[in-house]
Design an enzyme around this catalytic site. Sequence first.
Site, short mmCIF file in Angstrom:
data_model
loop_
_atom_site.label_atom_id
_atom_site.label_comp_id
_atom_site.label_asym_id
_atom_site.label_seq_id
_atom_site.Cartn_x
_atom_site.Cartn_y
_atom_site.Cartn_z
N ARG A 172 0.86 -1.17 0.00
CA ARG A 172 0.00 0.00 0.00
C ARG A 172 0.91 1.23 0.00
O ARG A 172 2.02 1.20 0.52
CB ARG A 172 -0.91 0.03 1.22
CG ARG A 172 -1.83 -1.19 1.36
CD ARG A 172 -2.63 -1.09 2.65
NE ARG A 172 -3.57 -2.19 2.80
CZ ARG A 172 -3.33 -3.31 3.47
NH1 ARG A 172 -2.14 -3.47 4.07
NH2 ARG A 172 -4.23 -4.26 3.57
N LYS A 195 -2.22 -1.96 7.86
CA LYS A 195 -3.39 -1.38 8.52
C LYS A 195 -3.49 -1.87 9.96
O LYS A 195 -3.21 -3.03 10.25
CB LYS A 195 -4.67 -1.77 7.77
CG LYS A 195 -4.85 -1.05 6.44
CD LYS A 195 -6.20 -1.39 5.83
CE LYS A 195 -6.47 -0.58 4.58
NZ LYS A 195 -7.79 -0.89 3.99
N HIS A 265 -2.41 2.46 -5.97
CA HIS A 265 -3.15 1.26 -5.57
C HIS A 265 -3.29 0.30 -6.74
O HIS A 265 -3.36 -0.92 -6.53
CB HIS A 265 -4.52 1.63 -5.01
CG HIS A 265 -5.06 0.61 -4.06
ND1 HIS A 265 -4.47 0.34 -2.83
CD2 HIS A 265 -6.10 -0.24 -4.16
CE1 HIS A 265 -5.14 -0.61 -2.22
NE2 HIS A 265 -6.13 -0.99 -3.00
N ARG A 268 -0.44 -1.95 -6.77
CA ARG A 268 -0.66 -3.06 -5.82
C ARG A 268 -1.51 -4.13 -6.48
O ARG A 268 -1.22 -5.33 -6.37
CB ARG A 268 -1.35 -2.51 -4.56
CG ARG A 268 -1.76 -3.54 -3.51
CD ARG A 268 -2.21 -2.79 -2.26
NE ARG A 268 -3.03 -3.58 -1.36
CZ ARG A 268 -2.55 -4.39 -0.41
NH1 ARG A 268 -1.25 -4.55 -0.28
NH2 ARG A 268 -3.37 -5.04 0.40
N HIS A 292 -3.83 -8.93 3.82
CA HIS A 292 -5.29 -8.90 3.95
C HIS A 292 -5.72 -9.66 5.20
O HIS A 292 -5.13 -10.69 5.55
CB HIS A 292 -5.96 -9.56 2.73
CG HIS A 292 -5.92 -8.70 1.51
ND1 HIS A 292 -6.05 -9.20 0.24
CD2 HIS A 292 -5.79 -7.36 1.37
CE1 HIS A 292 -5.98 -8.23 -0.63
NE2 HIS A 292 -5.83 -7.10 0.02
N TYR A 301 -8.57 -11.06 -6.81
CA TYR A 301 -7.47 -11.23 -7.75
C TYR A 301 -7.53 -12.58 -8.47
O TYR A 301 -6.68 -12.86 -9.31
CB TYR A 301 -6.13 -11.09 -7.03
CG TYR A 301 -5.96 -9.73 -6.42
CD1 TYR A 301 -5.77 -8.61 -7.22
CD2 TYR A 301 -6.01 -9.55 -5.05
CE1 TYR A 301 -5.64 -7.35 -6.69
CE2 TYR A 301 -5.87 -8.28 -4.49
CZ TYR A 301 -5.69 -7.19 -5.32
OH TYR A 301 -5.56 -5.94 -4.77
#
Length: 327
Positions: A172, A195, A265, A268, A292, A301
């Site tokens: 990110r 995150k 992004h 990514r 994630h 994906y």
Amino acid sequence: MAVDFRDEAPAILKDYLIYKQTIKNMSKKTVDEYFIDLRTFFRFLKVMRGLVPDGTEFDEIKIDDVDLDLIKTVNLELAYDYMNFLYRDRNNKSASRARKCSSLKGFFKYITNNKHLLDTNPVEQLESPKNKKALPKYLTLEQSIELLNAVDGNNKQRDYCILTLFLNCGLRVSEMAGLNYNDIHSDGTMRVVGKGNKERIVYLNSACIEAYNEYMKVRPIDEVKDKKALFISRNHRRMSVKTIQAMVYKYLEKIGLDSQGYSCHKLRHTAATLMYQQGGVDVRVLKEVLGHENLGTTEIYTHLSSEQMKNAADSNPLAKIKPKKKV
């Protein structure tokens, strides 16, 4: 204008947001988004209960006087009215409405189950708007190579290293900006803080290691304001998210992709798509690489490329069957 829930939130909401920030370890940005979502709901609630003077602009409604008695008037019907208000009056897209729905349900779950301020949760049965699952946009392998080849200028080693990490590791942009030089280890791994301050270890391939080593040969040392920062700006400060974004846009524009919705992004997305489609990386491994929390997030994906779909059609045993010619 920056928001600070500590100045605007009523006590009952402030308690919830502090819980999310200190106990659930959510980032300041995420907590601020929760506050903005719930502030919108409380403003709507005050309007529906006739507690707002005529002529008051919606975005000027204060919520610091919202208390438990007012919150107890919320029911499922009002919650759906709120969802309709977001759609018709605020023109919120499904993704935005889904997030606000989640914020609302999270707050009521907390005050019902954690604080026991309500006997029953009035919005427990509130259904989230269906979110259109668009395929992630990404660069092709050829475009990725073209992007890397476009790097030049005074900061070419730095910029090349950043783009290489984006395209190979799927970071990110906030993670890229937060990298320290000692996050790159001699064993070929990289520590990434994602995150919610969650750490993960990413393995670097030879392209990343070489790009890093070339950059470290020229990385500024004197007059650097943040000695730990990996990527240094021309002002001798840590490169910010905005600075990195501007650099990426510059090179995207150079190869003619600036007006096609590409961004940091999307790089990514590119890394994830190339690893899955062309590298054959298992989706569960991809989940850990990208940081994630849920496998469902990573599964976007697993979309099929048009080439894969064409190959599937050509692989059908009936693909070669032709109609019999009449004698």
